[in-house]
Design a protein around this motif. Structure first.
Motif, PDB file in Angstrom:
ATOM      1  N   LEU A  61      18.100 -59.720   2.180  1.00  0.00           N
ATOM      2  CA  LEU A  61      18.519 -60.828   1.315  1.00  0.00           C
ATOM      3  C   LEU A  61      17.526 -61.986   1.382  1.00  0.00           C
ATOM      4  O   LEU A  61      17.178 -62.590   0.363  1.00  0.00           O
ATOM      5  N   GLN A  96      14.483 -61.147  -0.613  1.00  0.00           N
ATOM      6  CA  GLN A  96      14.771 -61.198  -2.055  1.00  0.00           C
ATOM      7  C   GLN A  96      14.759 -62.635  -2.568  1.00  0.00           C
ATOM      8  O   GLN A  96      14.355 -62.898  -3.704  1.00  0.00           O
ATOM      9  N   SER A 140      16.580 -52.848  -4.334  1.00  0.00           N
ATOM     10  CA  SER A 140      18.043 -52.932  -4.279  1.00  0.00           C
ATOM     11  C   SER A 140      18.584 -54.104  -5.077  1.00  0.00           C
ATOM     12  O   SER A 140      17.935 -55.143  -5.205  1.00  0.00           O
ATOM     13  N   ASN A 141      19.797 -53.916  -5.573  1.00  0.00           N
ATOM     14  CA  ASN A 141      20.518 -54.983  -6.259  1.00  0.00           C
ATOM     15  C   ASN A 141      21.067 -55.964  -5.221  1.00  0.00           C
ATOM     16  O   ASN A 141      21.709 -55.565  -4.253  1.00  0.00           O
ATOM     17  N   GLN A 142      20.813 -57.257  -5.453  1.00  0.00           N
ATOM     18  CA  GLN A 142      21.214 -58.263  -4.477  1.00  0.00           C
ATOM     19  C   GLN A 142      22.721 -58.276  -4.258  1.00  0.00           C
ATOM     20  O   GLN A 142      23.199 -58.442  -3.128  1.00  0.00           O
ATOM     21  N   GLY A 143      23.474 -58.093  -5.314  1.00  0.00           N
ATOM     22  CA  GLY A 143      24.925 -58.059  -5.187  1.00  0.00           C
ATOM     23  C   GLY A 143      25.395 -56.925  -4.298  1.00  0.00           C
ATOM     24  O   GLY A 143      26.337 -57.088  -3.504  1.00  0.00           O
ATOM     25  N   LYS A 144      24.746 -55.764  -4.405  1.00  0.00           N
ATOM     26  CA  LYS A 144      25.099 -54.617  -3.563  1.00  0.00           C
ATOM     27  C   LYS A 144      24.763 -54.888  -2.099  1.00  0.00           C
ATOM     28  O   LYS A 144      25.508 -54.494  -1.193  1.00  0.00           O
ATOM     29  N   LEU A 190      24.741 -57.822  -0.691  1.00  0.00           N
ATOM     30  CA  LEU A 190      25.771 -58.758  -0.228  1.00  0.00           C
ATOM     31  C   LEU A 190      27.080 -58.030   0.084  1.00  0.00           C
ATOM     32  O   LEU A 190      27.750 -58.339   1.075  1.00  0.00           O
ATOM     33  N   GLU A 191      27.444 -57.063  -0.756  1.00  0.00           N
ATOM     34  CA  GLU A 191      28.669 -56.294  -0.522  1.00  0.00           C
ATOM     35  C   GLU A 191      28.592 -55.533   0.802  1.00  0.00           C
ATOM     36  O   GLU A 191      29.538 -55.528   1.593  1.00  0.00           O
ATOM     37  N   ASP A 233      28.838 -57.960   3.761  1.00  0.00           N
ATOM     38  CA  ASP A 233      30.232 -58.372   3.971  1.00  0.00           C
ATOM     39  C   ASP A 233      31.029 -57.282   4.684  1.00  0.00           C
ATOM     40  O   ASP A 233      31.822 -57.549   5.593  1.00  0.00           O
ATOM     41  N   GLN A 253      19.649 -49.327  -6.957  1.00  0.00           N
ATOM     42  CA  GLN A 253      20.835 -49.982  -7.518  1.00  0.00           C
ATOM     43  C   GLN A 253      20.480 -51.393  -7.989  1.00  0.00           C
ATOM     44  O   GLN A 253      20.920 -52.393  -7.456  1.00  0.00           O
ATOM     45  N   ARG A 254      19.654 -51.460  -8.969  1.00  0.00           N
ATOM     46  CA  ARG A 254      19.259 -52.759  -9.520  1.00  0.00           C
ATOM     47  C   ARG A 254      19.897 -52.956 -10.877  1.00  0.00           C
ATOM     48  O   ARG A 254      20.066 -53.977 -11.409  1.00  0.00           O
TER      49      ARG A 254
END
Length: 328
Positions: A256, A259, A283-287, A289-290, A293, A327-328
């Motif tokens: 993260l 990014q 990678s997708n930043q939201g993924k 973060l998920e 978490d 996963q972007r």
């Protein structure tokens, strides 16, 4: 006598120099910075019959009994087994000790470590003794994670944060403690121990660098689809679960960070820099973060001694990790 660490000198002068002591202290800070040694030094000083300056004499009857582990006015409360909770029956035995008269005519001193290992019933059983200890009793609570303590426990203690040594102090101490390691190895161990030098020594003893190499190799093979999550979960059976979650949490944070900043100086230890950079780019930043978490939530369960299926938990982690690229 417990070791006196140079980074504790100012705090020791403050604590040991008091003419009147609190009935309960909560010494807290990260694991591996010498809190237990500080508590043991203070315990020896409080029990000593002829203290010399700010130190226990080491020669009086009380000091000799303490060194032999047979002091009648000293009580140490710990989990009966490593990584297990302190039970309510153990605290009830402690309460019985607190209400007794000191056999040597001085203080009684109790040491509890780690304080957060007390389950709710055990912690509640201690409250009255914390609030109004009988006679001249001092309770020393040592906590690596004070956020896990009941507020009622913390409010009844004088809370004292223990200092984290500077990087220079840690490396100087590690040079003496780990003479067979070179400077780069000591730097890596200190980084893996989050700056706690005693934890670095403990990690070296358990072979953390070899464990880390095994995990890093496995992550690279996972991303290349050369090994499956189930194969790796089995291969990592000897590695502490909390350690694995700490590493994956750290790596997700580094992904993260890169990014957001594109700062190549912030990619962490050299063994995973290319992997972190690759995941950050693919990678997708939201993924990310998920996953972070989820890792943090599972890590809390591990810390809370939840009854977890280790293999299934690691398989879920690794399956999610393997799906990150693209996963972007």
């Amino acid at each position: 006598m417990a070791e006196a660490f140079p980074w504790q000198q100012a705090l020791w002068q403050q604590l040991a120099g008091r003419t009147q002591h609190a009935h309960a202290y909560l010494l807290h800070g990260p694991q591996g910075i010498g809190k237990r040694a500080m508590a043991e030094r203070l315990m020896a000083l409080l029990l000593c019959q002829r203290p010399e300056g700010l130190q226990a004499c080491g020669q009086c009857k009380s000091c000799l009994l303490l060194a032999a582990g047979s002091h009648p006015d000293n009580y140490v409360l710990e989990p009966e087994e490593a990584d297990k909770p302190i039970k309510v029956d153990q605290v009830r035995d402690l309460v019985s000790f607190v209400v007794q008269t000191a056999q040597l005519g001085g203080r009684k001193v109790v040491l509890i470590e780690p304080a957060e290992a007390m389950n709710v019933n055990a912690a509640n059983a201690l409250l009255k003794s914390l609030e109004e200890p009988s006679g001249n009793t001092v309770l020393l609570l040592v906590s690596h994670q004070p956020s896990r303590l009941l507020p009622t426990i913390k409010s009844r203690c004088q809370q004292q944060a223990c200092p984290l040594p500077s990087r220079e102090q840690s490396l100087a101490w590690l040079e003496q403690a780990l003479p067979d390691c070179d400077e780069q190895e000591r730097l890596e161990l200190l980084s893996l121990a989050a700056g706690s030098p005693l934890a670095a020594v403990s990690l070296q003893a358990q072979g953390v660098r070899e464990q880390r190499a095994l995990v890093v190799e496995g992550v690279k093979k996972l991303l290349k689809q050369q090994q499956s999550p189930s194969q790796l979960a089995e291969a990592w059976n000897a590695i502490p679960l909390l350690q694995l979650f700490d590493w994956f949490c750290d790596w997700s944070s580094l992904v993260l960070r890169y990014q957001l900043t594109q700062d190549e100086e912030g990619l962490g230890l050299s063994d995973m820099r290319k992997v972190v950079q690759y995941l950050a780019q693919k990678s997708n930043q939201g993924k990310v973060l998920e996953i972070q978490d989820w890792i943090l939530a599972q890590r809390q369960k591990v810390l809370g001694k939840a009854n977890l299926n280790r293999v299934l938990l690691l398989e879920a982690l690794l399956a999610s990790w393997a799906m990150l690229p693209g996963q972007r």
